[in-house]
Design a protein around this motif. Sequence first.
Motif, short mmCIF file in Angstrom:
data_model
loop_
_atom_site.label_atom_id
_atom_site.label_comp_id
_atom_site.label_asym_id
_atom_site.label_seq_id
_atom_site.Cartn_x
_atom_site.Cartn_y
_atom_site.Cartn_z
N LEU A 80 10.59 88.90 5.63
CA LEU A 80 10.95 87.55 5.22
C LEU A 80 10.16 87.13 3.99
CD1 LEU A 80 12.47 84.91 5.71
CD2 LEU A 80 10.60 84.23 7.22
N SER A 81 10.90 86.82 2.91
CA SER A 81 10.31 86.22 1.72
C SER A 81 9.14 87.04 1.18
CB SER A 81 9.83 84.80 2.03
OG SER A 81 9.39 84.16 0.85
N THR A 82 9.38 88.35 0.96
CA THR A 82 8.34 89.19 0.40
C THR A 82 8.32 89.14 -1.11
OG1 THR A 82 9.86 91.07 0.46
CG2 THR A 82 8.39 90.78 2.34
N LYS A 83 9.41 88.66 -1.74
CA LYS A 83 9.49 88.57 -3.19
C LYS A 83 9.28 87.12 -3.59
CE LYS A 83 12.69 92.42 -3.35
NZ LYS A 83 13.66 92.60 -2.29
N ARG A 84 8.64 86.95 -4.75
CA ARG A 84 8.21 85.60 -5.12
C ARG A 84 8.96 85.03 -6.32
NH1 ARG A 84 3.36 85.43 -7.14
NH2 ARG A 84 3.01 83.28 -6.54
N SER A 85 9.44 85.88 -7.24
CA SER A 85 10.01 85.39 -8.48
C SER A 85 11.52 85.60 -8.50
CB SER A 85 9.38 86.10 -9.68
OG SER A 85 7.98 85.93 -9.67
N LEU A 86 12.24 84.60 -9.02
CA LEU A 86 13.70 84.64 -9.02
C LEU A 86 14.21 83.97 -10.29
CD1 LEU A 86 16.47 85.07 -7.54
CD2 LEU A 86 16.15 82.77 -6.59
N VAL A 87 15.19 84.62 -10.92
CA VAL A 87 15.89 84.05 -12.08
C VAL A 87 17.38 84.04 -11.77
CG1 VAL A 87 16.42 84.28 -14.53
CG2 VAL A 87 14.13 84.84 -13.70
N VAL A 88 17.99 82.85 -11.82
CA VAL A 88 19.40 82.69 -11.52
C VAL A 88 20.03 81.86 -12.64
CG1 VAL A 88 21.08 81.90 -9.82
CG2 VAL A 88 18.86 82.69 -9.05
N SER A 89 21.24 82.25 -13.04
CA SER A 89 21.94 81.51 -14.08
C SER A 89 22.95 80.56 -13.45
CB SER A 89 22.65 82.47 -15.04
OG SER A 89 23.66 83.20 -14.37
N GLY A 90 23.40 79.60 -14.25
CA GLY A 90 24.34 78.60 -13.76
C GLY A 90 25.63 79.16 -13.22
N PRO A 91 26.30 80.07 -13.96
CA PRO A 91 27.55 80.63 -13.41
C PRO A 91 27.37 81.33 -12.08
CG PRO A 91 27.37 81.07 -15.76
CD PRO A 91 26.06 80.48 -15.35
N GLU A 92 26.17 81.88 -11.81
CA GLU A 92 25.94 82.58 -10.54
C GLU A 92 25.78 81.63 -9.37
OE1 GLU A 92 23.59 86.51 -12.31
OE2 GLU A 92 22.48 84.72 -11.73
N LEU A 93 25.53 80.35 -9.67
CA LEU A 93 25.36 79.38 -8.60
C LEU A 93 26.69 78.84 -8.08
CD1 LEU A 93 22.38 77.24 -9.95
CD2 LEU A 93 22.30 79.06 -8.26
N VAL A 94 27.75 79.08 -8.82
CA VAL A 94 29.04 78.53 -8.44
C VAL A 94 29.51 79.17 -7.13
CG1 VAL A 94 31.46 78.25 -9.12
CG2 VAL A 94 29.63 78.08 -10.84
N GLY A 95 29.83 78.33 -6.16
CA GLY A 95 30.38 78.80 -4.90
C GLY A 95 29.38 79.41 -3.94
N LEU A 96 28.09 79.24 -4.19
CA LEU A 96 27.09 79.81 -3.27
C LEU A 96 27.15 79.11 -1.91
CD1 LEU A 96 23.77 80.47 -5.21
CD2 LEU A 96 25.38 82.13 -4.32
N ARG A 97 27.02 79.88 -0.86
CA ARG A 97 27.02 79.32 0.49
C ARG A 97 25.67 78.67 0.80
NH1 ARG A 97 27.79 83.99 4.27
NH2 ARG A 97 26.60 85.05 2.63
#
Length: 441
Positions: A80-97
């Motif tokens: 659980l939650s072993t990774k700390r850094s995340l980069v996400v772009s706007g188009p990838e957020l569309v429709g996320l559950r």
Amino acid sequence: MVTGDYSHTAAHVARQCRIITGIQIDGIDDVLDTTARDSAKEKVDEKPNKKVSGIALALDMLSDNSLSRQESLVDSQYTLSTKRSLVVSGPELVGLRPECWDTIATYEEIVFARITPEQKLQIVEELRERDNYVAVTGDDVNDLPAMRAAHVGVAMGNGSEVAKAAADIVLLDNNFSSIVVAIECGRLVFVNLKKVIIYLLPMTNLSEIVPSFLNVVLGLPIPLSTFLMLVINTITDMWASIVLINEEPETDIMLNPPRNPKKEGLVNVRFFLQAYGFIGIIQTLSGHIIFFLCIYMRGNITPNNVFLAFSKWTDGYLGRSKEELAHIVSIAGSSHFMAMVVMQWGNMFVARTRTLSVFQQNPFWGPKSNPLLLVAIPISILVALFFNEVSWFNEVFLTGKIPVEFYFIPIPFAFALISLEEVRKLIVRNYPKSLIARLAW
């Protein structure tokens, strides 16, 4: 970090600003994989609870080889939650559950790139739904919805007037580091208020209520008169309280995680345990020991004759007149008063820090020193001399002249309080998962 720039540019700037410190940076695919593993583990955890026969369970396992492979993957790789850094772009957020947003919220370092104003508002709302406290910075009209939806809106000093009007905080120097300074100041005010309360509560409550309770239940004479109680509350404790509220921040004040206002207020159960169950008990016991000792030394009356005396103290007792007994009690009461004053010296040094040792935050020299605390000691001594050595006060307020030795006898009790508190703080620092650490205020 929420920006309209491209992902690579945003990640590069975030690493330079140390918003991202992890070696590996995750993306949306990692979020989806983690979410899938979470769902698979939930199914695996629920499956043994189904009430099915052995044959039905075997058929189910044979017909669902993919689930078996997922179960094996969960057992061997799932963390659980072993990774700390995340980069996400706007188009990838569309429709996320919502499950994916649950996974995103577990990351400590996140960069949202190519974000629209609508998505910025969505990010704030999603984080708030997961009990995060959100602050949003902005300088133009596009930031208004997110700033108003956040717990704290922060506008730049050179931003638009609309943004500054909608913000809770305006950075007049346009410097983001001012936010860190403001957080430190806010924590310092909150912690210093707790220090003042933890200093005042044991004396103004337990150490004054218990003598009255023992007088009613066990017939002891009241050590502290109403007048001496008022002297402690309004004079001797006042200077130390003013000095404690202006204490310098502890060296680890910004290393502690943010508190949850819903669960950790200014006072809580752990706070009262420290005030009454630890400091208050030590102060009360020390004061009564001094009281009984003075009665024995001045009147040759043992403690067993003090208990259950009730009205005998005012009618004459053990061959002594009521005037003689009243004189003994006045001297013992004033000695008890001096003991409480000295114990508050120890409590004053104890309350300066929550976890650090008195040697780590030295009150006498160094960057965290507070020499004004030492002024409280001679002030309280002068007050004790004034109200207990002046004959007019002895006659009007029934105080007694404190024997010389009882100015010094309470000092070891104060050092004992400091020593016990040092041991407690040592356990809190070195064993943060221990019961004592979990009960620390």
